[in-house]
Motif scaffolding. Structure first.
Motif, mmCIF file in Angstrom:
data_model
loop_
_atom_site.group_PDB
_atom_site.id
_atom_site.type_symbol
_atom_site.label_atom_id
_atom_site.label_comp_id
_atom_site.label_asym_id
_atom_site.label_seq_id
_atom_site.Cartn_x
_atom_site.Cartn_y
_atom_site.Cartn_z
ATOM 1 N N THR A 73 20.348 1.648 -10.073
ATOM 2 C CA THR A 73 20.545 3.158 -9.968
ATOM 3 C C THR A 73 19.625 3.975 -9.132
ATOM 4 O O THR A 73 19.935 5.075 -8.411
ATOM 5 C CB THR A 73 20.463 3.821 -11.343
ATOM 6 N N GLY A 74 18.548 3.297 -8.802
ATOM 7 C CA GLY A 74 17.551 3.768 -7.761
ATOM 8 C C GLY A 74 16.744 4.834 -8.233
ATOM 9 O O GLY A 74 15.901 5.491 -7.800
ATOM 10 N N ILE A 75 16.771 4.689 -9.768
ATOM 11 C CA ILE A 75 15.729 5.736 -10.435
ATOM 12 C C ILE A 75 14.297 5.056 -10.364
ATOM 13 O O ILE A 75 13.311 6.025 -10.762
ATOM 14 C CB ILE A 75 16.299 5.977 -11.943
ATOM 15 N N CYS A 76 14.311 3.920 -9.931
ATOM 16 C CA CYS A 76 12.812 3.368 -9.877
ATOM 17 C C CYS A 76 13.080 2.480 -8.626
ATOM 18 O O CYS A 76 14.019 2.220 -8.218
ATOM 19 C CB CYS A 76 12.726 1.990 -11.253
ATOM 20 N N ALA A 77 11.905 2.646 -7.870
ATOM 21 C CA ALA A 77 11.825 2.464 -6.321
ATOM 22 C C ALA A 77 11.639 0.892 -6.357
ATOM 23 O O ALA A 77 10.903 0.395 -7.226
ATOM 24 C CB ALA A 77 10.684 3.071 -5.882
ATOM 25 N N LYS A 78 12.130 0.461 -5.174
ATOM 26 C CA LYS A 78 12.143 -1.059 -5.042
ATOM 27 C C LYS A 78 11.254 -1.574 -3.809
ATOM 28 O O LYS A 78 10.433 -2.581 -3.767
ATOM 29 C CB LYS A 78 13.556 -1.776 -4.848
ATOM 30 N N ASP A 79 10.961 -0.514 -2.897
ATOM 31 C CA ASP A 79 10.162 -0.701 -1.660
ATOM 32 C C ASP A 79 8.873 0.143 -1.966
ATOM 33 O O ASP A 79 8.856 1.258 -2.708
ATOM 34 C CB ASP A 79 10.859 -0.171 -0.618
ATOM 35 N N GLY A 80 7.821 -0.509 -1.111
ATOM 36 C CA GLY A 80 6.734 0.186 -1.012
ATOM 37 C C GLY A 80 5.440 -0.706 -2.086
ATOM 38 O O GLY A 80 5.800 -1.374 -2.790
ATOM 39 N N GLU A 81 4.310 0.142 -2.083
ATOM 40 C CA GLU A 81 3.346 -0.393 -2.962
ATOM 41 C C GLU A 81 2.466 0.771 -3.521
ATOM 42 O O GLU A 81 2.662 1.992 -3.002
ATOM 43 C CB GLU A 81 2.292 -1.417 -2.128
ATOM 44 N N PRO A 82 1.664 0.440 -4.576
ATOM 45 C CA PRO A 82 1.072 1.569 -5.003
ATOM 46 C C PRO A 82 -0.189 1.983 -4.135
ATOM 47 O O PRO A 82 -0.766 1.052 -3.269
ATOM 48 C CB PRO A 82 0.244 1.037 -6.300
ATOM 49 N N VAL A 83 -0.635 3.107 -3.988
ATOM 50 C CA VAL A 83 -1.764 3.601 -3.069
ATOM 51 C C VAL A 83 -2.720 4.395 -3.687
ATOM 52 O O VAL A 83 -2.140 4.944 -4.888
ATOM 53 C CB VAL A 83 -1.242 4.546 -1.876
ATOM 54 N N VAL A 84 -3.899 4.492 -3.432
ATOM 55 C CA VAL A 84 -5.070 4.965 -3.831
ATOM 56 C C VAL A 84 -4.895 6.520 -3.434
ATOM 57 O O VAL A 84 -5.184 6.692 -2.185
ATOM 58 C CB VAL A 84 -6.367 4.181 -3.734
ATOM 59 N N ASP A 85 -4.915 7.535 -4.455
ATOM 60 C CA ASP A 85 -5.150 8.704 -3.830
ATOM 61 C C ASP A 85 -6.463 9.551 -3.650
ATOM 62 O O ASP A 85 -6.625 10.185 -2.724
ATOM 63 C CB ASP A 85 -4.301 9.886 -4.992
ATOM 64 N N LYS A 86 -7.095 8.862 -4.493
ATOM 65 C CA LYS A 86 -8.617 9.540 -4.844
ATOM 66 C C LYS A 86 -9.505 8.194 -5.353
ATOM 67 O O LYS A 86 -9.165 7.851 -6.285
ATOM 68 C CB LYS A 86 -8.797 10.588 -5.338
ATOM 69 N N GLU A 87 -10.650 7.910 -4.727
ATOM 70 C CA GLU A 87 -11.551 7.091 -5.380
ATOM 71 C C GLU A 87 -13.133 7.310 -5.466
ATOM 72 O O GLU A 87 -13.576 8.053 -4.382
ATOM 73 C CB GLU A 87 -11.234 5.772 -5.243
ATOM 74 N N SER A 88 -13.895 7.102 -6.347
ATOM 75 C CA SER A 88 -15.379 6.909 -6.034
ATOM 76 C C SER A 88 -15.839 5.455 -6.577
ATOM 77 O O SER A 88 -14.822 4.549 -6.787
ATOM 78 C CB SER A 88 -15.911 7.912 -7.450
ATOM 79 N N SER A 89 -16.953 5.340 -6.772
ATOM 80 C CA SER A 89 -17.366 3.681 -6.439
ATOM 81 C C SER A 89 -16.849 3.058 -8.133
ATOM 82 O O SER A 89 -16.488 1.991 -8.114
ATOM 83 C CB SER A 89 -18.930 3.380 -6.715
ATOM 84 N N ALA A 90 -16.550 4.136 -9.170
ATOM 85 C CA ALA A 90 -16.379 3.523 -10.630
ATOM 86 C C ALA A 90 -14.585 3.994 -10.940
ATOM 87 O O ALA A 90 -14.424 3.363 -11.675
ATOM 88 C CB ALA A 90 -17.360 4.099 -11.400
ATOM 89 N N THR A 91 -14.359 4.827 -10.094
ATOM 90 C CA THR A 91 -13.235 5.395 -10.683
ATOM 91 C C THR A 91 -11.921 5.638 -9.324
ATOM 92 O O THR A 91 -12.285 5.493 -8.425
ATOM 93 C CB THR A 91 -13.082 7.049 -11.071
#
Length: 362
Positions: free
Chosen positions: A61-79
Protein backbone atom coordinates in the motif's frame (compact mmCIF):
# COMPACT_ATOMS: atom_id res chain seq x y z
CA UNK A 1 -4.37 -29.38 16.41
CA UNK A 2 -2.56 -30.21 13.13
CA UNK A 3 0.99 -28.91 13.19
CA UNK A 4 3.49 -28.79 10.37
CA UNK A 5 7.28 -28.87 10.91
CA UNK A 6 9.27 -26.42 8.77
CA UNK A 7 12.98 -25.60 8.96
CA UNK A 8 14.12 -22.12 9.98
CA UNK A 9 15.85 -21.69 6.62
CA UNK A 10 12.68 -22.52 4.69
CA UNK A 11 10.60 -20.02 6.65
CA UNK A 12 13.32 -17.37 6.35
CA UNK A 13 13.61 -17.65 2.57
CA UNK A 14 9.83 -17.83 2.15
CA UNK A 15 9.33 -14.53 4.01
CA UNK A 16 12.15 -12.95 2.01
CA UNK A 17 10.58 -14.08 -1.29
CA UNK A 18 7.19 -12.64 -0.31
CA UNK A 19 8.64 -9.29 0.74
CA UNK A 20 10.86 -9.00 -2.33
CA UNK A 21 7.83 -9.83 -4.52
CA UNK A 22 6.15 -6.59 -3.37
CA UNK A 23 9.28 -4.48 -3.94
CA UNK A 24 11.20 -4.69 -0.65
CA UNK A 25 14.98 -4.36 -0.96
CA UNK A 26 16.53 -7.82 -0.47
CA UNK A 27 18.62 -6.81 2.56
CA UNK A 28 15.55 -5.22 4.18
CA UNK A 29 13.53 -8.37 3.48
CA UNK A 30 16.29 -10.41 5.14
CA UNK A 31 16.25 -8.19 8.26
CA UNK A 32 12.50 -8.63 8.61
CA UNK A 33 12.59 -12.37 7.98
CA UNK A 34 15.30 -12.90 10.60
CA UNK A 35 13.27 -11.12 13.29
CA UNK A 36 10.03 -12.95 12.46
CA UNK A 37 11.69 -16.37 12.39
CA UNK A 38 13.49 -15.61 15.65
CA UNK A 39 10.11 -14.77 17.21
CA UNK A 40 8.72 -18.17 16.22
CA UNK A 41 11.91 -20.01 17.19
CA UNK A 42 11.68 -18.47 20.68
CA UNK A 43 8.00 -19.42 20.94
CA UNK A 44 6.45 -15.98 20.37
CA UNK A 45 4.22 -17.09 17.52
CA UNK A 46 2.11 -13.93 17.67
CA UNK A 47 5.14 -11.95 16.44
CA UNK A 48 6.50 -14.27 13.75
CA UNK A 49 5.29 -15.75 10.47
CA UNK A 50 1.76 -15.05 11.71
CA UNK A 51 2.41 -11.32 11.11
CA UNK A 52 3.98 -11.57 7.64
CA UNK A 53 0.83 -10.55 5.78
CA UNK A 54 0.74 -7.27 7.75
CA UNK A 55 4.23 -6.33 6.54
CA UNK A 56 3.42 -7.37 2.96
CA UNK A 57 0.33 -5.16 3.02
CA UNK A 58 2.27 -2.22 4.48
CA UNK A 59 4.76 -2.34 1.61
CA UNK A 60 2.09 -2.99 -1.03
CA UNK A 61 0.00 0.00 0.00
CA UNK A 62 3.02 2.27 0.33
CA UNK A 63 2.14 3.12 3.94
CA UNK A 64 5.62 1.79 4.82
CA UNK A 65 8.61 2.87 2.71
CA UNK A 66 10.62 0.30 0.75
CA UNK A 67 13.45 2.56 -0.47
CA UNK A 68 16.15 4.36 1.47
CA UNK A 69 17.96 3.75 4.77
CA UNK A 70 17.71 5.15 8.30
CA UNK A 71 19.76 8.31 8.89
CA UNK A 72 21.25 9.94 11.97
CA UNK A 73 19.63 13.33 12.66
CA UNK A 74 21.78 14.22 15.65
CA UNK A 75 24.46 12.46 17.72
CA UNK A 76 27.03 12.73 20.47
CA UNK A 77 29.68 10.24 21.56
CA UNK A 78 27.09 8.24 23.54
CA UNK A 79 23.74 9.21 22.02
CA UNK A 80 21.94 9.46 18.71
CA UNK A 81 18.59 10.50 17.27
CA UNK A 82 17.71 8.48 14.18
CA UNK A 83 15.14 9.09 11.46
CA UNK A 84 13.80 5.69 10.42
CA UNK A 85 12.44 7.20 7.20
CA UNK A 86 9.26 5.12 7.59
CA UNK A 87 11.15 1.92 6.74
CA UNK A 88 10.37 -1.56 8.06
CA UNK A 89 10.77 -1.66 11.85
CA UNK A 90 13.52 -4.33 11.89
CA UNK A 91 15.59 -2.28 9.42
CA UNK A 92 15.38 0.71 11.77
CA UNK A 93 15.87 -1.42 14.90
CA UNK A 94 19.00 -3.17 13.65
CA UNK A 95 20.52 0.13 12.50
CA UNK A 96 19.87 1.74 15.89
CA UNK A 97 21.06 -1.12 18.09
CA UNK A 98 24.21 -1.62 16.02
CA UNK A 99 24.92 2.09 16.45
CA UNK A 100 24.27 1.86 20.21
CA UNK A 101 26.66 -1.11 20.46
CA UNK A 102 29.37 0.79 18.59
CA UNK A 103 29.02 3.74 20.96
CA UNK A 104 29.05 1.46 24.01
CA UNK A 105 32.23 -0.15 22.73
CA UNK A 106 33.81 3.31 22.40
CA UNK A 107 32.53 5.13 25.50
CA UNK A 108 30.78 2.53 27.68
CA UNK A 109 27.17 3.28 26.77
CA UNK A 110 25.08 3.94 23.69
CA UNK A 111 21.56 5.37 23.88
CA UNK A 112 19.82 5.67 20.51
CA UNK A 113 16.22 6.69 19.84
CA UNK A 114 14.33 6.63 16.56
CA UNK A 115 11.29 8.32 15.08
CA UNK A 116 9.66 7.40 11.79
CA UNK A 117 9.71 3.67 12.53
CA UNK A 118 7.22 0.81 12.23
CA UNK A 119 6.35 -2.42 14.03
CA UNK A 120 9.71 -4.13 14.73
CA UNK A 121 8.81 -7.68 15.85
CA UNK A 122 9.95 -9.01 19.22
CA UNK A 123 11.74 -6.45 21.38
CA UNK A 124 14.11 -9.16 22.61
CA UNK A 125 15.74 -9.47 19.20
CA UNK A 126 17.45 -6.11 19.68
CA UNK A 127 18.50 -6.50 23.31
CA UNK A 128 20.03 -9.87 22.34
CA UNK A 129 22.17 -8.18 19.68
CA UNK A 130 23.98 -6.46 22.56
CA UNK A 131 24.27 -9.70 24.56
CA UNK A 132 26.06 -11.26 21.57
CA UNK A 133 28.69 -8.55 22.09
CA UNK A 134 28.83 -9.32 25.84
CA UNK A 135 26.89 -6.16 26.68
CA UNK A 136 23.63 -5.35 28.43
CA UNK A 137 20.95 -4.52 25.88
CA UNK A 138 17.65 -2.70 26.27
CA UNK A 139 14.93 -2.15 23.72
CA UNK A 140 11.59 -0.33 23.91
CA UNK A 141 8.87 0.66 21.45
CA UNK A 142 5.56 2.46 21.62
CA UNK A 143 2.59 0.98 19.77
CA UNK A 144 -0.96 1.76 18.71
CA UNK A 145 -3.19 2.60 21.71
CA UNK A 146 -4.71 -0.62 23.07
CA UNK A 147 -4.35 -0.12 26.83
CA UNK A 148 -6.69 1.77 29.16
CA UNK A 149 -4.81 3.63 31.94
CA UNK A 150 -5.71 3.01 35.58
CA UNK A 151 -8.99 4.81 36.42
CA UNK A 152 -9.59 5.51 32.71
CA UNK A 153 -12.08 4.33 30.08
CA UNK A 154 -10.22 5.10 26.83
CA UNK A 155 -7.21 3.40 25.23
CA UNK A 156 -4.38 5.93 25.27
CA UNK A 157 -1.26 3.75 25.60
CA UNK A 158 0.16 0.89 23.60
CA UNK A 159 1.26 -2.48 24.88
CA UNK A 160 4.66 -0.70 24.97
CA UNK A 161 7.07 -3.63 25.42
CA UNK A 162 10.28 -3.65 27.44
CA UNK A 163 13.25 -5.89 26.81
CA UNK A 164 16.37 -6.01 28.99
CA UNK A 165 19.01 -8.66 28.35
CA UNK A 166 22.27 -9.29 30.20
CA UNK A 167 25.07 -11.79 29.51
CA UNK A 168 26.30 -14.39 31.99
CA UNK A 169 28.87 -17.19 31.81
CA UNK A 170 28.95 -19.98 29.23
CA UNK A 171 26.44 -18.37 26.87
CA UNK A 172 23.75 -18.04 29.55
CA UNK A 173 21.77 -14.81 29.79
CA UNK A 174 18.88 -13.01 31.42
CA UNK A 175 16.38 -12.00 28.70
CA UNK A 176 13.33 -10.07 29.82
CA UNK A 177 10.90 -9.42 26.94
CA UNK A 178 7.45 -8.31 28.05
CA UNK A 179 4.54 -6.08 27.21
CA UNK A 180 3.46 -3.55 29.84
CA UNK A 181 -0.16 -4.65 29.35
CA UNK A 182 -1.47 -7.64 31.32
CA UNK A 183 -1.61 -9.72 28.11
CA UNK A 184 -1.22 -9.30 24.37
CA UNK A 185 -4.33 -8.41 22.37
CA UNK A 186 -3.98 -11.68 20.44
CA UNK A 187 -4.76 -13.71 23.56
CA UNK A 188 -8.07 -11.90 24.00
CA UNK A 189 -8.86 -12.39 20.30
CA UNK A 190 -8.13 -16.12 20.61
CA UNK A 191 -10.52 -16.50 23.55
CA UNK A 192 -13.16 -14.59 21.62
CA UNK A 193 -12.85 -16.93 18.62
CA UNK A 194 -13.18 -19.92 20.94
CA UNK A 195 -16.09 -18.24 22.75
CA UNK A 196 -14.22 -18.69 26.03
CA UNK A 197 -14.23 -16.17 28.90
CA UNK A 198 -10.98 -14.41 29.74
CA UNK A 199 -9.45 -14.22 33.23
CA UNK A 200 -10.55 -11.11 35.11
CA UNK A 201 -7.59 -8.72 34.98
CA UNK A 202 -6.84 -8.98 31.26
CA UNK A 203 -9.15 -6.28 29.96
CA UNK A 204 -11.98 -3.87 30.66
CA UNK A 205 -15.27 -2.84 29.06
CA UNK A 206 -16.14 0.60 27.64
CA UNK A 207 -16.85 1.84 31.17
CA UNK A 208 -13.34 0.94 32.37
CA UNK A 209 -14.58 -1.99 34.47
CA UNK A 210 -12.75 -5.34 34.44
CA UNK A 211 -14.67 -7.97 32.49
CA UNK A 212 -14.38 -11.70 31.68
CA UNK A 213 -16.10 -11.09 28.32
CA UNK A 214 -13.57 -10.80 25.48
CA UNK A 215 -16.16 -9.19 23.19
CA UNK A 216 -16.52 -6.24 25.58
CA UNK A 217 -12.73 -5.80 25.62
CA UNK A 218 -12.52 -5.87 21.82
CA UNK A 219 -15.58 -3.69 21.20
CA UNK A 220 -15.17 -0.38 22.98
CA UNK A 221 -13.06 -1.55 25.92
CA UNK A 222 -9.36 -2.28 26.02
CA UNK A 223 -6.48 -4.12 27.61
CA UNK A 224 -5.41 -3.15 31.12
CA UNK A 225 -1.85 -2.62 32.38
CA UNK A 226 0.19 -5.31 34.14
CA UNK A 227 -1.34 -5.72 37.57
CA UNK A 228 -4.96 -5.36 36.45
CA UNK A 229 -6.96 -2.76 38.35
CA UNK A 230 -5.77 -0.21 40.89
CA UNK A 231 -6.31 -2.48 43.91
CA UNK A 232 -3.98 -5.15 42.51
CA UNK A 233 -1.23 -2.78 41.38
CA UNK A 234 -2.31 -1.95 37.85
CA UNK A 235 -0.99 1.59 38.30
CA UNK A 236 2.53 0.10 38.29
CA UNK A 237 2.03 -1.41 34.84
CA UNK A 238 0.48 1.89 33.77
CA UNK A 239 3.60 3.66 35.01
CA UNK A 240 5.87 1.29 33.08
CA UNK A 241 3.86 1.88 29.90
CA UNK A 242 4.29 5.64 30.42
CA UNK A 243 8.03 5.15 30.97
CA UNK A 244 8.32 3.44 27.60
CA UNK A 245 6.43 6.33 26.02
CA UNK A 246 8.90 8.80 27.57
CA UNK A 247 11.87 6.90 26.10
CA UNK A 248 10.20 6.42 22.70
CA UNK A 249 7.55 8.83 21.50
CA UNK A 250 8.56 11.78 23.66
CA UNK A 251 12.37 11.55 23.55
CA UNK A 252 12.45 10.74 19.81
CA UNK A 253 9.82 13.27 18.71
CA UNK A 254 7.64 10.51 17.23
CA UNK A 255 3.89 9.99 17.52
CA UNK A 256 2.80 9.06 21.04
CA UNK A 257 -0.22 7.95 23.07
CA UNK A 258 -3.53 8.26 21.20
CA UNK A 259 -1.80 10.29 18.46
CA UNK A 260 -0.57 6.95 17.08
CA UNK A 261 -2.86 5.41 14.48
CA UNK A 262 -5.38 2.75 15.51
CA UNK A 263 -4.10 -0.84 15.44
CA UNK A 264 -4.49 -2.43 11.96
CA UNK A 265 -5.89 0.81 10.50
CA UNK A 266 -3.28 1.91 7.96
CA UNK A 267 -4.77 5.21 6.86
CA UNK A 268 -1.58 7.08 7.79
CA UNK A 269 2.05 6.31 8.56
CA UNK A 270 2.80 4.88 11.99
CA UNK A 271 5.76 7.13 12.97
CA UNK A 272 6.52 4.89 15.96
CA UNK A 273 9.15 5.89 18.50
CA UNK A 274 11.74 3.36 19.62
CA UNK A 275 14.67 3.28 22.03
CA UNK A 276 17.79 1.10 22.01
CA UNK A 277 20.45 1.01 24.73
CA UNK A 278 23.75 -0.86 24.95
CA UNK A 279 25.85 -0.84 28.13
CA UNK A 280 29.38 -2.21 28.26
CA UNK A 281 29.94 -3.93 31.64
CA UNK A 282 33.70 -3.51 31.13
CA UNK A 283 33.17 0.17 32.02
CA UNK A 284 31.91 -0.82 35.47
CA UNK A 285 32.90 -3.31 38.21
CA UNK A 286 34.84 -6.32 36.92
CA UNK A 287 33.30 -9.79 37.14
CA UNK A 288 29.86 -8.84 35.79
CA UNK A 289 29.22 -12.18 34.05
CA UNK A 290 30.21 -14.15 37.14
CA UNK A 291 27.79 -12.19 39.31
CA UNK A 292 25.01 -12.54 36.72
CA UNK A 293 25.49 -16.32 36.75
CA UNK A 294 25.42 -16.34 40.57
CA UNK A 295 22.25 -14.24 40.61
CA UNK A 296 20.48 -16.60 38.21
CA UNK A 297 21.75 -19.72 40.00
CA UNK A 298 20.24 -18.47 43.27
CA UNK A 299 16.78 -18.23 41.68
CA UNK A 300 16.98 -21.45 39.67
CA UNK A 301 18.27 -23.33 42.70
CA UNK A 302 15.25 -22.51 44.85
CA UNK A 303 13.02 -25.29 46.15
CA UNK A 304 9.90 -24.84 43.94
CA UNK A 305 6.40 -24.53 45.36
CA UNK A 306 5.35 -27.14 42.79
CA UNK A 307 7.96 -29.92 42.28
CA UNK A 308 6.93 -30.17 38.61
CA UNK A 309 7.47 -26.47 37.98
CA UNK A 310 11.04 -25.28 38.68
CA UNK A 311 11.79 -21.60 39.28
CA UNK A 312 12.84 -20.04 35.99
CA UNK A 313 14.72 -16.95 34.84
CA UNK A 314 13.44 -14.58 32.14
CA UNK A 315 14.60 -16.20 28.89
CA UNK A 316 14.38 -19.81 30.16
CA UNK A 317 11.00 -20.58 28.52
CA UNK A 318 12.36 -19.31 25.20
CA UNK A 319 15.49 -21.45 25.59
CA UNK A 320 13.27 -24.48 26.16
CA UNK A 321 11.32 -23.69 22.99
CA UNK A 322 14.54 -23.32 20.98
CA UNK A 323 15.76 -26.66 22.36
CA UNK A 324 12.47 -28.30 21.39
CA UNK A 325 12.72 -26.89 17.85
CA UNK A 326 16.28 -28.20 17.52
CA UNK A 327 15.20 -31.67 18.68
CA UNK A 328 12.33 -31.68 16.19
CA UNK A 329 14.52 -30.37 13.38
CA UNK A 330 12.38 -27.30 12.67
CA UNK A 331 9.68 -24.97 13.92
CA UNK A 332 6.17 -26.43 14.42
CA UNK A 333 3.44 -24.26 12.88
CA UNK A 334 -0.31 -24.69 12.96
CA UNK A 335 -1.31 -25.93 9.51
CA UNK A 336 -3.92 -23.16 9.22
CA UNK A 337 -1.20 -20.50 9.56
CA UNK A 338 0.92 -22.22 6.90
CA UNK A 339 -2.01 -22.51 4.50
CA UNK A 340 -3.03 -18.89 5.05
CA UNK A 341 0.49 -17.58 4.43
CA UNK A 342 0.82 -19.72 1.31
CA UNK A 343 -2.37 -18.14 -0.01
CA UNK A 344 -0.94 -14.69 0.75
CA UNK A 345 2.21 -15.65 -1.14
CA UNK A 346 0.25 -16.77 -4.21
CA UNK A 347 -1.52 -13.41 -4.33
CA UNK A 348 1.83 -11.61 -4.72
CA UNK A 349 3.13 -14.04 -7.33
CA UNK A 350 5.31 -16.27 -5.15
CA UNK A 351 5.28 -19.86 -6.41
CA UNK A 352 7.81 -21.52 -4.07
CA UNK A 353 5.59 -22.00 -1.03
CA UNK A 354 6.03 -23.33 2.50
CA UNK A 355 6.04 -27.15 2.59
CA UNK A 356 3.00 -28.75 4.28
CA UNK A 357 4.03 -32.40 4.04
CA UNK A 358 5.90 -32.80 7.35
CA UNK A 359 2.95 -33.08 9.73
CA UNK A 360 3.61 -33.81 13.39
CA UNK A 361 1.59 -36.56 15.07
CA UNK A 362 -1.40 -35.32 17.07
Amino acid sequence: MSRCLISKAEVQTFIERCMIAVGTQPHHARSLAEVLVEGDHRGHYSHGLNRMDMYVKDIQTGICAKDGEPVVDKESSATALVNGNNLLGPVVGNFCMNLAIKKARDVGIGWVVAHGSNHYGIAGHYSLLAVKENMIGMSFTNTSPLVVPTRGKECTLGTNPISVAAPANNGDSFVLDMATSAVALGKVELHDRREDPIPVGWGCDKHGKLTPDPKQVLNGGGLVPIGGNEATGGYKGYGLGMMVEVFCGILAGAKFSNNIRTWKVTDRIADLGQCFVAINPESFASGFNNRMSDLMDIQRGLDPADPDKPVLIAGDPERENIKKCEQLGGIPYHINVVNYMNECAKKVGVTQLLPCNNLLPE
